[in-house]
Design a protein around this motif. Structure first.
Motif, PDB file in Angstrom:
ATOM      1  N   THR A 168     -21.240  24.365   9.822  1.00  0.00           N
ATOM      2  CA  THR A 168     -20.659  22.903   9.550  1.00  0.00           C
ATOM      3  C   THR A 168     -19.622  22.727  10.169  1.00  0.00           C
ATOM      4  O   THR A 168     -19.642  21.066  10.560  1.00  0.00           O
ATOM      5  CB  THR A 168     -19.640  23.352   8.311  1.00  0.00           C
ATOM      6  OG1 THR A 168     -20.701  24.226   7.439  1.00  0.00           O
ATOM      7  CG2 THR A 168     -19.671  22.341   7.408  1.00  0.00           C
ATOM      8  N   GLU A 169     -18.798  22.871  11.311  1.00  0.00           N
ATOM      9  CA  GLU A 169     -17.851  22.691  12.270  1.00  0.00           C
ATOM     10  C   GLU A 169     -18.335  22.239  13.112  1.00  0.00           C
ATOM     11  O   GLU A 169     -18.061  20.825  13.569  1.00  0.00           O
ATOM     12  CB  GLU A 169     -16.924  24.010  12.362  1.00  0.00           C
ATOM     13  CG  GLU A 169     -15.956  23.719  13.345  1.00  0.00           C
ATOM     14  CD  GLU A 169     -15.266  24.913  13.445  1.00  0.00           C
ATOM     15  OE1 GLU A 169     -15.383  25.024  15.196  1.00  0.00           O
ATOM     16  OE2 GLU A 169     -13.931  25.178  13.407  1.00  0.00           O
ATOM     17  N   ASN A 184     -14.916  24.112   4.900  1.00  0.00           N
ATOM     18  CA  ASN A 184     -14.010  25.072   5.776  1.00  0.00           C
ATOM     19  C   ASN A 184     -13.678  26.711   5.360  1.00  0.00           C
ATOM     20  O   ASN A 184     -13.861  27.651   5.127  1.00  0.00           O
ATOM     21  CB  ASN A 184     -13.670  25.035   7.274  1.00  0.00           C
ATOM     22  CG  ASN A 184     -14.450  24.638   8.021  1.00  0.00           C
ATOM     23  OD1 ASN A 184     -16.096  24.615   8.508  1.00  0.00           O
ATOM     24  ND2 ASN A 184     -14.404  23.704   8.896  1.00  0.00           N
ATOM     25  N   PHE A 214     -13.042  12.183   6.863  1.00  0.00           N
ATOM     26  CA  PHE A 214     -14.280  13.136   7.304  1.00  0.00           C
ATOM     27  C   PHE A 214     -13.959  14.297   8.079  1.00  0.00           C
ATOM     28  O   PHE A 214     -14.397  15.214   7.413  1.00  0.00           O
ATOM     29  CB  PHE A 214     -15.525  12.386   8.494  1.00  0.00           C
ATOM     30  CG  PHE A 214     -17.033  13.478   8.806  1.00  0.00           C
ATOM     31  CD1 PHE A 214     -17.966  13.464   7.721  1.00  0.00           C
ATOM     32  CD2 PHE A 214     -16.707  14.176   9.954  1.00  0.00           C
ATOM     33  CE1 PHE A 214     -18.578  13.671   7.837  1.00  0.00           C
ATOM     34  CE2 PHE A 214     -17.898  15.094   9.704  1.00  0.00           C
ATOM     35  CZ  PHE A 214     -18.936  14.357   9.128  1.00  0.00           C
ATOM     36  N   ILE A 215     -12.706  14.505   8.161  1.00  0.00           N
ATOM     37  CA  ILE A 215     -12.000  15.726   8.921  1.00  0.00           C
ATOM     38  C   ILE A 215     -11.635  16.140   7.584  1.00  0.00           C
ATOM     39  O   ILE A 215     -11.904  17.189   7.228  1.00  0.00           O
ATOM     40  CB  ILE A 215     -10.806  15.060   9.668  1.00  0.00           C
ATOM     41  CG1 ILE A 215     -11.524  15.042  10.959  1.00  0.00           C
ATOM     42  CG2 ILE A 215     -10.201  16.498  10.002  1.00  0.00           C
ATOM     43  CD1 ILE A 215     -10.378  14.555  12.180  1.00  0.00           C
ATOM     44  N   LEU A 257     -14.560  17.835   5.778  1.00  0.00           N
ATOM     45  CA  LEU A 257     -14.941  19.210   6.652  1.00  0.00           C
ATOM     46  C   LEU A 257     -13.724  20.545   6.639  1.00  0.00           C
ATOM     47  O   LEU A 257     -14.339  21.378   7.174  1.00  0.00           O
ATOM     48  CB  LEU A 257     -14.917  18.525   8.092  1.00  0.00           C
ATOM     49  CG  LEU A 257     -16.552  17.969   8.863  1.00  0.00           C
ATOM     50  CD1 LEU A 257     -15.723  17.536  10.620  1.00  0.00           C
ATOM     51  CD2 LEU A 257     -17.627  19.032   8.506  1.00  0.00           C
ATOM     52  N   GLY A 283     -20.426  19.103  12.217  1.00  0.00           N
ATOM     53  CA  GLY A 283     -19.171  17.411  11.998  1.00  0.00           C
ATOM     54  C   GLY A 283     -18.236  16.898  13.327  1.00  0.00           C
ATOM     55  O   GLY A 283     -18.165  15.686  13.651  1.00  0.00           O
ATOM     56  N   ILE A 284     -18.050  17.828  14.372  1.00  0.00           N
ATOM     57  CA  ILE A 284     -17.808  17.215  15.873  1.00  0.00           C
ATOM     58  C   ILE A 284     -18.922  17.290  16.204  1.00  0.00           C
ATOM     59  O   ILE A 284     -18.791  15.112  16.865  1.00  0.00           O
ATOM     60  CB  ILE A 284     -17.122  18.782  16.175  1.00  0.00           C
ATOM     61  CG1 ILE A 284     -15.899  19.589  15.834  1.00  0.00           C
ATOM     62  CG2 ILE A 284     -16.402  17.904  17.944  1.00  0.00           C
ATOM     63  CD1 ILE A 284     -15.463  20.741  16.640  1.00  0.00           C
ATOM     64  N   TRP A 285     -20.062  16.732  16.538  1.00  0.00           N
ATOM     65  CA  TRP A 285     -20.932  16.198  17.273  1.00  0.00           C
ATOM     66  C   TRP A 285     -21.318  14.805  15.980  1.00  0.00           C
ATOM     67  O   TRP A 285     -21.099  13.811  16.652  1.00  0.00           O
ATOM     68  CB  TRP A 285     -22.465  16.904  16.935  1.00  0.00           C
ATOM     69  CG  TRP A 285     -23.205  16.185  17.048  1.00  0.00           C
ATOM     70  CD1 TRP A 285     -24.027  16.169  18.124  1.00  0.00           C
ATOM     71  CD2 TRP A 285     -24.681  16.834  16.442  1.00  0.00           C
ATOM     72  NE1 TRP A 285     -25.001  15.044  18.480  1.00  0.00           N
ATOM     73  CE2 TRP A 285     -25.639  15.703  17.297  1.00  0.00           C
ATOM     74  CE3 TRP A 285     -25.003  16.917  15.381  1.00  0.00           C
ATOM     75  CZ2 TRP A 285     -26.638  15.227  17.252  1.00  0.00           C
ATOM     76  CZ3 TRP A 285     -26.856  16.756  14.963  1.00  0.00           C
ATOM     77  CH2 TRP A 285     -27.128  16.709  15.475  1.00  0.00           C
ATOM     78  N   LEU A 286     -20.633  14.449  15.012  1.00  0.00           N
ATOM     79  CA  LEU A 286     -21.032  13.673  13.853  1.00  0.00           C
ATOM     80  C   LEU A 286     -19.938  12.924  14.549  1.00  0.00           C
ATOM     81  O   LEU A 286     -20.183  11.413  14.316  1.00  0.00           O
ATOM     82  CB  LEU A 286     -21.154  13.861  12.554  1.00  0.00           C
ATOM     83  CG  LEU A 286     -22.340  14.312  11.855  1.00  0.00           C
ATOM     84  CD1 LEU A 286     -22.907  14.399  11.146  1.00  0.00           C
ATOM     85  CD2 LEU A 286     -23.349  13.245  12.066  1.00  0.00           C
ATOM     86  N   ILE A 287     -18.190  13.283  14.414  1.00  0.00           N
ATOM     87  CA  ILE A 287     -17.461  12.862  14.939  1.00  0.00           C
ATOM     88  C   ILE A 287     -17.703  12.141  16.608  1.00  0.00           C
ATOM     89  O   ILE A 287     -17.518  10.893  16.296  1.00  0.00           O
ATOM     90  CB  ILE A 287     -16.116  13.134  14.346  1.00  0.00           C
ATOM     91  CG1 ILE A 287     -15.946  13.658  12.917  1.00  0.00           C
ATOM     92  CG2 ILE A 287     -15.187  12.870  15.151  1.00  0.00           C
ATOM     93  CD1 ILE A 287     -14.538  14.316  12.955  1.00  0.00           C
ATOM     94  N   THR A 307     -20.502  18.435  22.182  1.00  0.00           N
ATOM     95  CA  THR A 307     -19.948  19.218  21.301  1.00  0.00           C
ATOM     96  C   THR A 307     -20.384  20.491  22.563  1.00  0.00           C
ATOM     97  O   THR A 307     -19.250  21.621  21.949  1.00  0.00           O
ATOM     98  CB  THR A 307     -20.856  19.033  20.327  1.00  0.00           C
ATOM     99  OG1 THR A 307     -20.652  17.563  20.016  1.00  0.00           O
ATOM    100  CG2 THR A 307     -20.650  20.467  19.435  1.00  0.00           C
TER     101      THR A 307
END
Length: 248
Positions: free
Chosen positions: A151-152, A136, A128-129, A132, A155-159, A185
C-alpha cells in the motif's frame, strides 16, 4: 570435460561483466549528455529548501485535519488549514517552475494560474496522504505487514506519477510516466534504507549529543537533496523523450 565446462562459465562471466560495464558506461554518458545544459545542483537545492520549509507545516496540517475532522471544523480551523495548504503548495509551485525551466521552448504558465493549481494539487495530495495513513493504520492493527508495504509503495508511486503528470507543461505518455515514477519510487526506498543505516551508524559512534544531532540533520538534508536531484533528472529525461518524439 569438467575443465572445459568451467572455462566456458569463466568466459561467459567475463563477457557478461564486460557487457554490463559497457551498458553502465553508456547510461552514464547518455545521462551526462542529456543533463549537461542544466544546473541540476541549483534546481535540486531549490526543491530541498522548499521541502525543508514545508515539512513541519505539512505535519501540523495533517495532524490538524485528522484531529479536527472528528470534532468539527470552525471558521478559525478552516482558515488555519487553508493557510497551511497555501504555504505547503509552494513546493508544487516550485516543481512547476523548475519544469518550465527545463521545457524552456514551451510557453511559460502564468504565475496566478500556477499558484491556484498548485493549491488544488496540494489539496489532493494531502487528502491522498491522509487516506494512506488510515490504510497503514488499519493494516498495522491487523498485522498485515506485507499489505502495508504494498500500500505504501503504491501510494508513493501514484503520488509521484500525479506530480509528474501535473507539473510537466506538455502531454506525457502514461506508460512512460508510470515507468519513470516506479523507478523513482524504488530509488526512494533504497535511499530510505541507506538513510536509516547511516542514522543508526551515527547513533552507535556518536559520543557527543550535539554532534549526533547535527549529523542527523545533515544526513537528512542530503537525503532530501539526492531525492530532489533524481526527481529533476526524471523531468529532464521526459523532456528528452518529448524532443525526440517531436523530431520524429
Amino acid at each position: 570435460m569438467h575443465k572445459d565446462f568451467s572455462l566456458c562459465i569463466f568466459l561467459f562471466k567475463k563477457i557478461n561483466n564486460k557487457n554490463m560495464k559497457e551498458k553502465i558506461k553508456k547510461i552514464i554518458n547518455e545521462y551526462y549528455e542529456i543533463t549537461k545544459n542544466y544546473s541540476i545542483r541549483v534546481l535540486a537545492s531549490a526543491i530541498t529548501y522548499n521541502l525543508i520549509l514545508i515539512i513541519f507545516p505539512l505535519m501540523i496540517l495533517i495532524d490538524t485535519i485528522i484531529n479536527k475532522l472528528w470534532m468539527g471544523l470552525g471558521i478559525s480551523s478552516i482558515l488555519f488549514i487553508i493557510s497551511l495548504i497555501w504555504s505547503t503548495s509552494s513546493l508544487v509551485l516550485t516543481f512547476k517552475q523548475i519544469s518550465d525551466i527545463v521545457y524552456y521552448d514551451i510557453d511559460k504558465r502564468g504565475y496566478i494560474k500556477s499558484r491556484l493549481l498548485s493549491f488544488l494539487y496540494c489539496l489532493l495530495i494531502i487528502a491522498f496522504i491522509i487516506i494512506l495513513l488510515f490504510l497503514n493504520l488499519f493494516v498495522s492493527l491487523r498485522e498485515y505487514y506485507i499489505l502495508g508495504f504494498i500500500t505504501e509503495f503504491l501510494g508513493i508511486w501514484l503520488i509521484t506519477s500525479f506530480i509528474y503528470k501535473k507539473i510537466i507543461p506538455v502531454n506525457v505518455r502514461y506508460y512512460q510516466m508510470l515507468a519513470h515514477s516506479i523507478v523513482i519510487t524504488i530509488i526512494w526506498y533504497i535511499m530510505s534504507f541507506l538513510f536509516t543505516k547511516v542514522i543508526r551508524y551515527f547513533l552507535i559512534i556518536s559520543y557527543n549529543k550535539l554532534y549526533h544531532e547535527f549529523a542527523g540533520i545533515f544526513v537528512f538534508i542530503y537525503f532530501v537533496y539526492l531525492l530532489s536531484y533524481i526527481f529533476i533528472g526524471g523531468i529532464i529525461y521526459q523532456y528528452y523523450l518529448y524532443k525526440n518524439r517531436i523530431i520524429k
